[in-house]
Motif scaffolding. Structure first.
Motif, PDB file in Angstrom:
ATOM      1  N   ILE A  84       5.136  -8.373   7.392  1.00  0.00           N
ATOM      2  CA  ILE A  84       5.055  -8.235   5.929  1.00  0.00           C
ATOM      3  C   ILE A  84       3.630  -7.839   5.523  1.00  0.00           C
ATOM      4  O   ILE A  84       3.430  -6.964   4.668  1.00  0.00           O
ATOM      5  N   ALA A  85       2.641  -8.493   6.129  1.00  0.00           N
ATOM      6  CA  ALA A  85       1.242  -8.170   5.808  1.00  0.00           C
ATOM      7  C   ALA A  85       0.921  -6.722   6.168  1.00  0.00           C
ATOM      8  O   ALA A  85       0.220  -6.028   5.411  1.00  0.00           O
ATOM      9  N   LEU A  86       1.437  -6.257   7.293  1.00  0.00           N
ATOM     10  CA  LEU A  86       1.232  -4.863   7.676  1.00  0.00           C
ATOM     11  C   LEU A  86       1.906  -3.911   6.682  1.00  0.00           C
ATOM     12  O   LEU A  86       1.353  -2.859   6.346  1.00  0.00           O
ATOM     13  N   ALA A  87       3.084  -4.280   6.199  1.00  0.00           N
ATOM     14  CA  ALA A  87       3.787  -3.449   5.219  1.00  0.00           C
ATOM     15  C   ALA A  87       3.007  -3.372   3.912  1.00  0.00           C
ATOM     16  O   ALA A  87       2.856  -2.293   3.334  1.00  0.00           O
ATOM     17  N   GLY A 110       6.169   0.932   5.380  1.00  0.00           N
ATOM     18  CA  GLY A 110       5.149   0.081   5.989  1.00  0.00           C
ATOM     19  C   GLY A 110       5.761  -0.968   6.902  1.00  0.00           C
ATOM     20  O   GLY A 110       5.211  -1.267   7.972  1.00  0.00           O
ATOM     21  N   PHE A 111       6.903  -1.508   6.508  1.00  0.00           N
ATOM     22  CA  PHE A 111       7.574  -2.504   7.349  1.00  0.00           C
ATOM     23  C   PHE A 111       8.053  -1.867   8.651  1.00  0.00           C
ATOM     24  O   PHE A 111       7.899  -2.445   9.728  1.00  0.00           O
ATOM     25  N   LEU A 130      -2.856   0.956   1.298  1.00  0.00           N
ATOM     26  CA  LEU A 130      -3.681   2.055   1.804  1.00  0.00           C
ATOM     27  C   LEU A 130      -3.172   3.424   1.353  1.00  0.00           C
ATOM     28  O   LEU A 130      -3.962   4.333   1.101  1.00  0.00           O
ATOM     29  N   THR A 131      -1.862   3.575   1.271  1.00  0.00           N
ATOM     30  CA  THR A 131      -1.313   4.864   0.853  1.00  0.00           C
ATOM     31  C   THR A 131      -1.207   4.981  -0.662  1.00  0.00           C
ATOM     32  O   THR A 131      -0.949   6.075  -1.170  1.00  0.00           O
ATOM     33  N   ILE A 136       2.805   1.625  -3.738  1.00  0.00           N
ATOM     34  CA  ILE A 136       3.306   0.249  -3.761  1.00  0.00           C
ATOM     35  C   ILE A 136       4.656   0.246  -4.475  1.00  0.00           C
ATOM     36  O   ILE A 136       4.792  -0.183  -5.617  1.00  0.00           O
ATOM     37  N   THR A 137       5.634   0.780  -3.768  1.00  0.00           N
ATOM     38  CA  THR A 137       7.019   0.799  -4.231  1.00  0.00           C
ATOM     39  C   THR A 137       7.877   0.211  -3.121  1.00  0.00           C
ATOM     40  O   THR A 137       7.388  -0.074  -2.022  1.00  0.00           O
ATOM     41  N   LEU A 138       9.158   0.051  -3.411  1.00  0.00           N
ATOM     42  CA  LEU A 138      10.061  -0.463  -2.388  1.00  0.00           C
ATOM     43  C   LEU A 138      10.111   0.478  -1.190  1.00  0.00           C
ATOM     44  O   LEU A 138      10.118   0.030  -0.041  1.00  0.00           O
TER      45      LEU A 138
END
Length: 158
Positions: free
Chosen positions: A8-11, A29-30, A17-18, A21-23
């Motif tokens: 989750i933290a990596l996601a 990321g996940f 970073l990109t 921040i959307t689903l």
């Protein structure tokens, strides 16, 4: 270390970073975090259990979607054709699950599947009563639930 929390933290880190921040950004990321953790499995003891569990949950989702499509087609076909094959009935299904979450998931997945509805679970949590639209062969329905939905949920919850 909890591998799921790390994933989750990596996601979240990927999404931040990109700037996406959307689903969708979190899902990407996940997936990338899962791939990175899979590659670095030797660094994380107990990581194999995490990936087996993720695989079982994915398998449960895919198999449920398959059951959903098959039962939807069966119900639609029965509604649209002049010869109705529906023989509704209430069936008791013995449960092997002891955990309340397993029982809850099984009953909800059964209710979400067209043509079936979970009605009640006995107080001893050993029997589930369902209403089935096609209840011609109650033993086949019991076997299908026991070897299908109930087994998949039990495997995912291990």
């Amino acid at each position: 270390m909890n591998i799921f929390i790390l994933n989750i933290a990596l996601a979240v880190a990927w999404a931040a970073l990109t700037g996406d921040i959307t689903l969708t950004g979190l899902a990407v990321g996940f997936a990338l975090g899962s791939a990175a953790l899979f590659v670095t499995k030797p660094l994380f003891p107990g990581c194999d259990r995490y990936f087996k569990r993720v695989w079982r949950w994915v398998k449960l989702g895919v198999l449920f979607l398959y059951e959903l499509v098959v039962s939807s087609v069966q119900v639609v076909w029965d509604v649209l054709t002049p010869a109705h094959k529906a023989r509704p009935g209430i069936i008791s299904v013995p449960l092997e699950a002891d955990d309340e979450m397993e029982i809850l998931l099984v009953t909800n997945l059964i209710s979400l599947t067209p043509g079936t509805l979970s009605l009640d679970v006995t107080e001893d949590r050993k029997t589930l009563y369902i209403h089935a639209m096609f209840a011609d062969d109650p033993d086949a329905i019991r076997a299908q639930i026991r070897t299908g939905m109930a087994r998949w949920v039990r495997e995912a919850m291990e």
